[in-house]
Structures are given as structure tokens and as C-alpha cells.
Design a protein around this motif. Structure first.
Motif, PDB file in Angstrom:
ATOM      1  N   ALA A  98      38.008  97.871  83.431  1.00  0.00           N
ATOM      2  CA  ALA A  98      38.682  98.052  82.181  1.00  0.00           C
ATOM      3  C   ALA A  98      40.130  97.599  82.519  1.00  0.00           C
ATOM      4  O   ALA A  98      40.670  96.941  81.927  1.00  0.00           O
ATOM      5  CB  ALA A  98      38.478  99.331  81.675  1.00  0.00           C
ATOM      6  N   LEU A  99      40.648  98.104  83.779  1.00  0.00           N
ATOM      7  CA  LEU A  99      42.138  97.736  84.065  1.00  0.00           C
ATOM      8  C   LEU A  99      42.509  96.020  84.073  1.00  0.00           C
ATOM      9  O   LEU A  99      43.415  95.497  83.915  1.00  0.00           O
ATOM     10  CB  LEU A  99      42.289  98.325  85.324  1.00  0.00           C
ATOM     11  N   ASP A 100      41.231  95.528  84.663  1.00  0.00           N
ATOM     12  CA  ASP A 100      41.307  94.114  84.802  1.00  0.00           C
ATOM     13  C   ASP A 100      41.654  93.553  83.618  1.00  0.00           C
ATOM     14  O   ASP A 100      42.313  92.508  83.314  1.00  0.00           O
ATOM     15  CB  ASP A 100      39.934  93.687  85.653  1.00  0.00           C
ATOM     16  N   ARG A 101      40.743  94.010  82.634  1.00  0.00           N
ATOM     17  CA  ARG A 101      40.541  93.488  81.331  1.00  0.00           C
ATOM     18  C   ARG A 101      42.099  93.705  80.382  1.00  0.00           C
ATOM     19  O   ARG A 101      42.685  92.947  79.834  1.00  0.00           O
ATOM     20  CB  ARG A 101      39.551  93.799  80.387  1.00  0.00           C
ATOM     21  N   LEU A 102      42.444  94.953  80.461  1.00  0.00           N
ATOM     22  CA  LEU A 102      43.654  95.451  79.986  1.00  0.00           C
ATOM     23  C   LEU A 102      44.942  94.693  80.477  1.00  0.00           C
ATOM     24  O   LEU A 102      45.736  94.100  79.811  1.00  0.00           O
ATOM     25  CB  LEU A 102      43.714  96.949  80.034  1.00  0.00           C
TER      26      LEU A 102
ATOM     27  N   PRO B 235      43.780 111.408  67.137  1.00  0.00           N
ATOM     28  CA  PRO B 235      44.403 110.163  67.580  1.00  0.00           C
ATOM     29  C   PRO B 235      43.977 109.025  66.653  1.00  0.00           C
ATOM     30  O   PRO B 235      43.139 109.078  65.725  1.00  0.00           O
ATOM     31  CB  PRO B 235      43.692 110.204  68.936  1.00  0.00           C
ATOM     32  N   HIS B 236      44.618 108.005  66.719  1.00  0.00           N
ATOM     33  CA  HIS B 236      44.331 106.760  66.198  1.00  0.00           C
ATOM     34  C   HIS B 236      43.162 106.195  66.744  1.00  0.00           C
ATOM     35  O   HIS B 236      42.489 105.459  66.024  1.00  0.00           O
ATOM     36  CB  HIS B 236      45.629 105.819  66.387  1.00  0.00           C
ATOM     37  N   LEU B 237      42.722 106.545  67.711  1.00  0.00           N
ATOM     38  CA  LEU B 237      41.503 105.997  68.574  1.00  0.00           C
ATOM     39  C   LEU B 237      40.820 106.938  69.434  1.00  0.00           C
ATOM     40  O   LEU B 237      41.347 107.464  70.197  1.00  0.00           O
ATOM     41  CB  LEU B 237      41.888 104.566  69.072  1.00  0.00           C
ATOM     42  N   THR B 238      39.584 107.210  69.268  1.00  0.00           N
ATOM     43  CA  THR B 238      38.603 107.950  70.407  1.00  0.00           C
ATOM     44  C   THR B 238      37.922 107.243  70.983  1.00  0.00           C
ATOM     45  O   THR B 238      37.060 106.213  70.527  1.00  0.00           O
ATOM     46  CB  THR B 238      37.993 109.169  69.537  1.00  0.00           C
ATOM     47  N   ILE B 239      37.939 107.181  72.410  1.00  0.00           N
ATOM     48  CA  ILE B 239      37.010 106.523  73.440  1.00  0.00           C
ATOM     49  C   ILE B 239      36.550 107.393  74.272  1.00  0.00           C
ATOM     50  O   ILE B 239      36.756 108.442  74.445  1.00  0.00           O
ATOM     51  CB  ILE B 239      37.670 105.372  74.126  1.00  0.00           C
ATOM     52  N   THR B 240      35.351 107.013  75.029  1.00  0.00           N
ATOM     53  CA  THR B 240      34.572 107.733  75.911  1.00  0.00           C
ATOM     54  C   THR B 240      34.812 107.163  77.452  1.00  0.00           C
ATOM     55  O   THR B 240      34.825 107.820  78.330  1.00  0.00           O
ATOM     56  CB  THR B 240      33.289 107.863  75.859  1.00  0.00           C
ATOM     57  N   THR B 241      35.083 105.819  77.439  1.00  0.00           N
ATOM     58  CA  THR B 241      35.616 105.099  78.730  1.00  0.00           C
ATOM     59  C   THR B 241      36.896 104.098  78.388  1.00  0.00           C
ATOM     60  O   THR B 241      37.088 103.589  77.353  1.00  0.00           O
ATOM     61  CB  THR B 241      34.408 104.278  79.083  1.00  0.00           C
ATOM     62  N   LEU B 242      37.165 103.817  79.586  1.00  0.00           N
ATOM     63  CA  LEU B 242      38.313 102.715  79.266  1.00  0.00           C
ATOM     64  C   LEU B 242      37.796 101.481  79.034  1.00  0.00           C
ATOM     65  O   LEU B 242      38.378 100.575  78.677  1.00  0.00           O
ATOM     66  CB  LEU B 242      39.376 102.626  80.714  1.00  0.00           C
TER      67      LEU B 242
ATOM     68  N   LEU C  54      37.949 101.293  75.528  1.00  0.00           N
ATOM     69  CA  LEU C  54      39.223 100.632  74.946  1.00  0.00           C
ATOM     70  C   LEU C  54      39.413  99.226  75.167  1.00  0.00           C
ATOM     71  O   LEU C  54      39.921  98.773  74.200  1.00  0.00           O
ATOM     72  CB  LEU C  54      40.317 101.630  75.722  1.00  0.00           C
ATOM     73  N   ALA C  55      39.181  98.861  76.270  1.00  0.00           N
ATOM     74  CA  ALA C  55      39.206  97.154  76.253  1.00  0.00           C
ATOM     75  C   ALA C  55      38.565  96.390  75.124  1.00  0.00           C
ATOM     76  O   ALA C  55      39.062  95.469  74.619  1.00  0.00           O
ATOM     77  CB  ALA C  55      38.871  96.937  77.779  1.00  0.00           C
ATOM     78  N   GLU C  56      37.222  96.764  74.934  1.00  0.00           N
ATOM     79  CA  GLU C  56      36.384  96.170  74.005  1.00  0.00           C
ATOM     80  C   GLU C  56      36.917  96.360  72.600  1.00  0.00           C
ATOM     81  O   GLU C  56      37.169  95.343  71.866  1.00  0.00           O
ATOM     82  CB  GLU C  56      34.707  96.992  73.956  1.00  0.00           C
ATOM     83  N   ARG C  57      37.388  97.544  72.311  1.00  0.00           N
ATOM     84  CA  ARG C  57      38.016  97.694  70.907  1.00  0.00           C
ATOM     85  C   ARG C  57      39.383  96.968  70.686  1.00  0.00           C
ATOM     86  O   ARG C  57      39.501  96.365  69.499  1.00  0.00           O
ATOM     87  CB  ARG C  57      38.329  99.399  70.430  1.00  0.00           C
TER      88      ARG C  57
END
Length: 231
Positions: free
Chosen positions: A112-116, A212-219, A222-225
Motif C-alpha cells: 500500500a505504501l508503494d501505491r500511495l 470519518p469521511h472514509l472507513t477502511i480495514t487495510t491500507l 485505502l489505495a484502491e479507493r
């Protein structure tokens, strides 16, 4: 979310689980004391040293934002009470701190950090005292804003304001990601940031706080959203 220009990331319990790390770091500190300050080690095994640190934190609310200072003051008291030299404060803390930064990332973090990081400037925003450089992931980040450096912890606005200033980006264009509803999400809202709650544990959102504006279960999620909204 298509107005997001930068992302601030909480560290402890967002990128890695903190308590296994603290337990290993406390054990490393005790091993150091056994080798170099045996009287202190005998008088302050891990549970007693942890209790001493809690007492120091309660007695010094002015250090609530500075876990490093709390830990060093605890060591000073332990050495004083055991009659051993407080010249060992710094090397003892270093033994703790090396282990504290030997983190085990959640499995989704590196991809995820790679993508973000390929799309946004990332900055750490933490109440803790982790050193991103020592953790091995510092190259993903433009920097790290800590409560210790700012003098104020989340959820108070100054630490978020310092983050906005460091990025050179207005708060409404920064997405703060963290695991704590009050410290991360409410703090972000109060400072004008957007918010993403990473809920790895299936927790229920507290009804008294604005969601929150967005709820996620993994980073990774988040990258996908964020990729979806910019497609």
C-alpha cells in the motif's frame, strides 16, 4: 476524495501493532539492565519498571506528549532508587529504543505504501516516539511530525497545523489516516483535515463522534479507493 493532495499517517496501530513491539523493547531494556545495572534490574523487573513509568506519567502531565522524556525520567528514578549510576540513562534508553523501532508491519503496509507514495506526499503524524528512519520505511515519507517535537499531542489542532505547514498544503486537501476515533478522526476534523479510519479489529464506531469521511480495514483498501476516485 478526489481533492486529496497529501496523506498524513498515524504510525502505532496503523502501520504496525504497537504492544508486541513495546513488550520486546521492555525486555531489551531489562536485558541491558541485567548486564550493566543488576541491582536496578533486580529491583525493577519489567512489570515494576512499567509501573514506575506509569507513575512518572501521572506525576508529570507536562510530559504527556513526550514518551521519550517519560521513559528517561523513569530510568533516572530507577537508578536513583537502586543506588546505581544514572550515567546509564542514555545507553539504557538506546537499548529500549532500538527494539522499539524494530517494527513488524501489518502485511498490507508495504504494497500500500508503494501505491500511495507514488501518487501523494506521505507524512507521519504521531503521538508516539517511533523513528521512521530506523523502522526501515522512512523513504516513503517526506517527514514525520511527532507530539514530542511539536509539544502538543493529537487530538489537539497544533500537531495537525504543524503537519499542514510541513507539507505546504491547506488542511482541507490532506487526508489523515489513523486507528483511533478520538485522536485521529475527531482530531483531524477539528483541524479541518479529511479523515480515514482504519478499523483492523472490527470495532464499532462510537456514536458520539462524527463519522470519518472514509472507513477502511487495510491500507491496500485505502489505495484502491483513492485510485477509484481519480480514475
Amino acid at each position: 476524495m478526489n481533492t486529496v493532495k497529501a496523506i498524513s499517517l498515524d504510525l502505532d496501530d496503523t502501520l504496525w501493532p504497537i504492544w508486541p513491539i513495546i513488550e520486546r523493547a521492555e525486555a531489551a531494556l531489562h536485558d541491558f539492565l541485567l548486564a550493566h545495572a543488576p541491582v536496578t534490574a533486580e529491583q525493577f523487573p519489567v512489570p515494576a519498571m512499567r509501573h514506575l513509568r506509569e507513575q512518572i506519567a501521572q506525576a508529570h502531565p507536562e510530559l504527556a506528549h513526550d514518551f521519550t522524556a517519560q521513559r528517561k525520567l523513569s530510568l533516572q528514578h530507577a537508578f536513583h532508587l537502586s543506588g546505581e549510576s544514572d550515567a546509564l540513562i542514555e545507553p539504557a534508553f538506546d537499548a529500549f529504543f532500538r527494539a522499539r523501532n524494530d517494527v513488524t508491519l501489518y502485511s498490507d503496509c508495504l504494497p500500500a505504501l508503494d501505491r500511495l507514495a507514488a501518487r501523494f506526499p506521505l507524512i507521519g503524524l504521531t503521538n508516539g516516539n517511533a523513528d521512521l528512519g530506523r523502522t526501515g520505511i522512512g523513504h516513503y515519507f517526506t517527514g514525520c511530525i511527532s507530539a514530542r517535537d511539536v509539544g502538543t499531542a493529537k487530538p489537539h489542532p497544533p500537531i495537525f497545523e504543524a503537519t499542514s505547514q510541513a507539507l505546504g498544503i491547506a488542511p482541507q486537501y490532506i487526508l489523515h489516516v489513523g486507528d483511533d476515533p478520538w485522536l485521529d478522526v475527531q482530531g483531524a476534523h477539528d483541524a479541518g483535515f479529511r479523515s480515514a479510519w482504519i478499523n483492523r479489529t472490527g470495532a464499532v464506531w462510537p456514536a458520539e463522534i462524527t463519522p470519518p469521511h472514509l472507513t477502511i480495514t487495510t491500507l491496500q483498501q485505502l489505495a484502491e479507493r483513492l485510485e477509484e476516485v481519480s480514475a
